[in-house]
Design an enzyme around this catalytic site. Structure first.
Site, PDB file in Angstrom:
ATOM      1  N   LYS A  61     -24.306  20.137  -7.649  1.00 44.04           N
ATOM      2  CA  LYS A  61     -23.582  20.383  -6.391  1.00 44.04           C
ATOM      3  C   LYS A  61     -22.862  21.736  -6.408  1.00 44.04           C
ATOM      4  O   LYS A  61     -22.921  22.478  -5.436  1.00 44.04           O
ATOM      5  CB  LYS A  61     -22.553  19.265  -6.134  1.00 44.04           C
ATOM      6  CG  LYS A  61     -23.165  17.880  -6.026  1.00 44.04           C
ATOM      7  CD  LYS A  61     -22.137  16.824  -5.627  1.00 44.04           C
ATOM      8  CE  LYS A  61     -21.013  16.653  -6.630  1.00 44.04           C
ATOM      9  NZ  LYS A  61     -21.405  16.041  -7.912  1.00 44.04           N
ATOM     10  N   ARG A  70     -15.659  10.573  -2.452  1.00 41.21           N
ATOM     11  CA  ARG A  70     -16.207   9.919  -3.643  1.00 41.21           C
ATOM     12  C   ARG A  70     -15.973   8.420  -3.634  1.00 41.21           C
ATOM     13  O   ARG A  70     -16.382   7.743  -4.573  1.00 41.21           O
ATOM     14  CB  ARG A  70     -15.484  10.492  -4.861  1.00 41.21           C
ATOM     15  CG  ARG A  70     -16.351  11.309  -5.798  1.00 41.21           C
ATOM     16  CD  ARG A  70     -15.406  11.792  -6.876  1.00 41.21           C
ATOM     17  NE  ARG A  70     -16.049  12.312  -8.029  1.00 41.21           N
ATOM     18  CZ  ARG A  70     -16.321  13.594  -8.231  1.00 41.21           C
ATOM     19  NH1 ARG A  70     -16.092  14.477  -7.281  1.00 41.21           N
ATOM     20  NH2 ARG A  70     -16.839  13.987  -9.364  1.00 41.21           N
ATOM     21  N   ARG A  79     -23.610  22.562 -20.735  1.00 38.97           N
ATOM     22  CA  ARG A  79     -23.063  23.435 -19.699  1.00 38.97           C
ATOM     23  C   ARG A  79     -21.868  24.239 -20.233  1.00 38.97           C
ATOM     24  O   ARG A  79     -21.037  23.733 -20.963  1.00 38.97           O
ATOM     25  CB  ARG A  79     -22.611  22.548 -18.531  1.00 38.97           C
ATOM     26  CG  ARG A  79     -21.960  23.299 -17.422  1.00 38.97           C
ATOM     27  CD  ARG A  79     -21.956  22.496 -16.166  1.00 38.97           C
ATOM     28  NE  ARG A  79     -20.855  21.545 -16.096  1.00 38.97           N
ATOM     29  CZ  ARG A  79     -20.545  20.884 -14.982  1.00 38.97           C
ATOM     30  NH1 ARG A  79     -21.272  21.053 -13.892  1.00 38.97           N
ATOM     31  NH2 ARG A  79     -19.546  20.046 -14.975  1.00 38.97           N
ATOM     32  N   ARG A 122     -16.148  22.414 -20.332  1.00 36.63           N
ATOM     33  CA  ARG A 122     -15.155  21.562 -19.676  1.00 36.63           C
ATOM     34  C   ARG A 122     -14.893  20.343 -20.549  1.00 36.63           C
ATOM     35  O   ARG A 122     -15.823  19.771 -21.112  1.00 36.63           O
ATOM     36  CB  ARG A 122     -15.693  21.113 -18.310  1.00 36.63           C
ATOM     37  CG  ARG A 122     -15.130  21.927 -17.181  1.00 36.63           C
ATOM     38  CD  ARG A 122     -15.816  21.664 -15.891  1.00 36.63           C
ATOM     39  NE  ARG A 122     -15.827  20.240 -15.531  1.00 36.63           N
ATOM     40  CZ  ARG A 122     -16.331  19.779 -14.384  1.00 36.63           C
ATOM     41  NH1 ARG A 122     -16.858  20.615 -13.513  1.00 36.63           N
ATOM     42  NH2 ARG A 122     -16.322  18.499 -14.114  1.00 36.63           N
ATOM     43  N   ARG A 139     -18.039   9.169 -16.263  1.00 37.65           N
ATOM     44  CA  ARG A 139     -18.160   9.760 -14.919  1.00 37.65           C
ATOM     45  C   ARG A 139     -19.363   9.162 -14.179  1.00 37.65           C
ATOM     46  O   ARG A 139     -19.294   8.898 -12.981  1.00 37.65           O
ATOM     47  CB  ARG A 139     -18.308  11.285 -15.022  1.00 37.65           C
ATOM     48  CG  ARG A 139     -16.980  11.965 -15.340  1.00 37.65           C
ATOM     49  CD  ARG A 139     -17.182  13.329 -15.956  1.00 37.65           C
ATOM     50  NE  ARG A 139     -17.777  14.297 -15.067  1.00 37.65           N
ATOM     51  CZ  ARG A 139     -18.357  15.428 -15.481  1.00 37.65           C
ATOM     52  NH1 ARG A 139     -18.405  15.715 -16.780  1.00 37.65           N
ATOM     53  NH2 ARG A 139     -18.855  16.268 -14.623  1.00 37.65           N
TER      54      ARG A 139
END
Ligand code: ADP
Length: 234
Positions: free
Chosen positions: A11, A86, A124, A157, A168
């Protein structure tokens, strides 16, 4: 435009690329919360532990953040929402805001297989200065650990550790997935896009074409020219 999809479905990457065909700011509730955490303010204190463990922060808090942001003048030409809504409660509150602001929405749902997501997120890295995202496997920086654009040291992160990624994804399944049906039943155009197996530039091209086909923008984006843009506020 509401960018929808599980964590790691792309996203944030797509939101940045969508500037090629869509006007208006990119509003990411995750980025907003991380800014509050960095600033050590009251909102940051309330949300820090939840973000670290992969749990959602309260609906009241994010609804208030988005409501205040949407009221700003740069949002009149349209907005790209990333990571919001969400939960069903957030979706209902957003529907009310859209009605008050006279917004017409479309949902773009990026679909990516879960095992690919775990691999993507654990590899990432992000530049803490300009926010550029890198992938160790598919889009590494030119010099390991260093941002190509500003030379800052890249960071992982905290919630991109595998156990937190699983949490998550669990939150997504239980709380967020039902939001798609809410919008479908409300008659909001729903665009489903395969978020894997193609370069981000190809995926954004497909999104822009789909947005044009539901009448949200004037035309599809060219690969190197700015396409004409029509505001999504009616
Ligand atoms: P991702 O979509 O990859 O999980 P985000 O940056 O969108 O990343 O969100 C990071 C974290 O911020 C979430 O795990 C959650 O704790 C919090 N968060 C972001 N948006 C919301 C929201 N709309 N409602 C509740 N919590 C949120």
């Amino acid at each position: 435009m509401i960018l929808f999809g599980s964590p790691g479905s792309g996203k944030g990457t797509q939101a940045k690329l969508l500037r090629s065909c869509l006007k208006g700011p990119h509003i990411s509730t995750g980025d907003m919360l991380r800014m509050h955490i960095q600033a050590h303010d009251a909102i940051g204190e309330q949300s820090e532990a939840l973000l670290k463990s992969g749990k959602l922060v309260s609906d009241e808090l994010v609804n208030a953040l988005v409501e205040a942001r949407i009221a700003e003048p740069d949002c009149r030409a349209g907005i790209i929402l990333d990571g919001y809504p969400r939960t069903l409660q957030q979706a209902r509150v957003l529907a009310g805001m859209m009605e008050r602001q006279d917004f017409r929405a479309a949902v773009v749902h990026l679909i990516v297989d879960y095992e690919k997501i775990v691999a993507r997120l654990s590899g990432r890295r992000q530049c803490p200065v300009c926010g550029t995202l890198y992938s160790l496997r598919t889009n590494p920086p030119k010099i390991a650990g260093i941002c190509d654009l500003d030379g800052a040291t890249l960071v992982t992160r905290e919630d991109d550790r595998e156990s937190v990624i699983r949490e998550r994804l669990h939150e997504y399944e239980s709380q967020t997935r039902p939001v798609v049906n809410y919008f479908r039943e409300a008659g909001v155009p729903l665009i489903e896009i395969d978020g894997a197996g193609a370069r981000p530039e190809q995926i954004v091209q497909r999104i822009c074409e789909a947005l044009a086909s539901v009448g949200l923008i004037g035309g599809a984006a060219g690969s190197d020219t700015e396409a004409p843009v029509r505001a999504i506020a009616t």
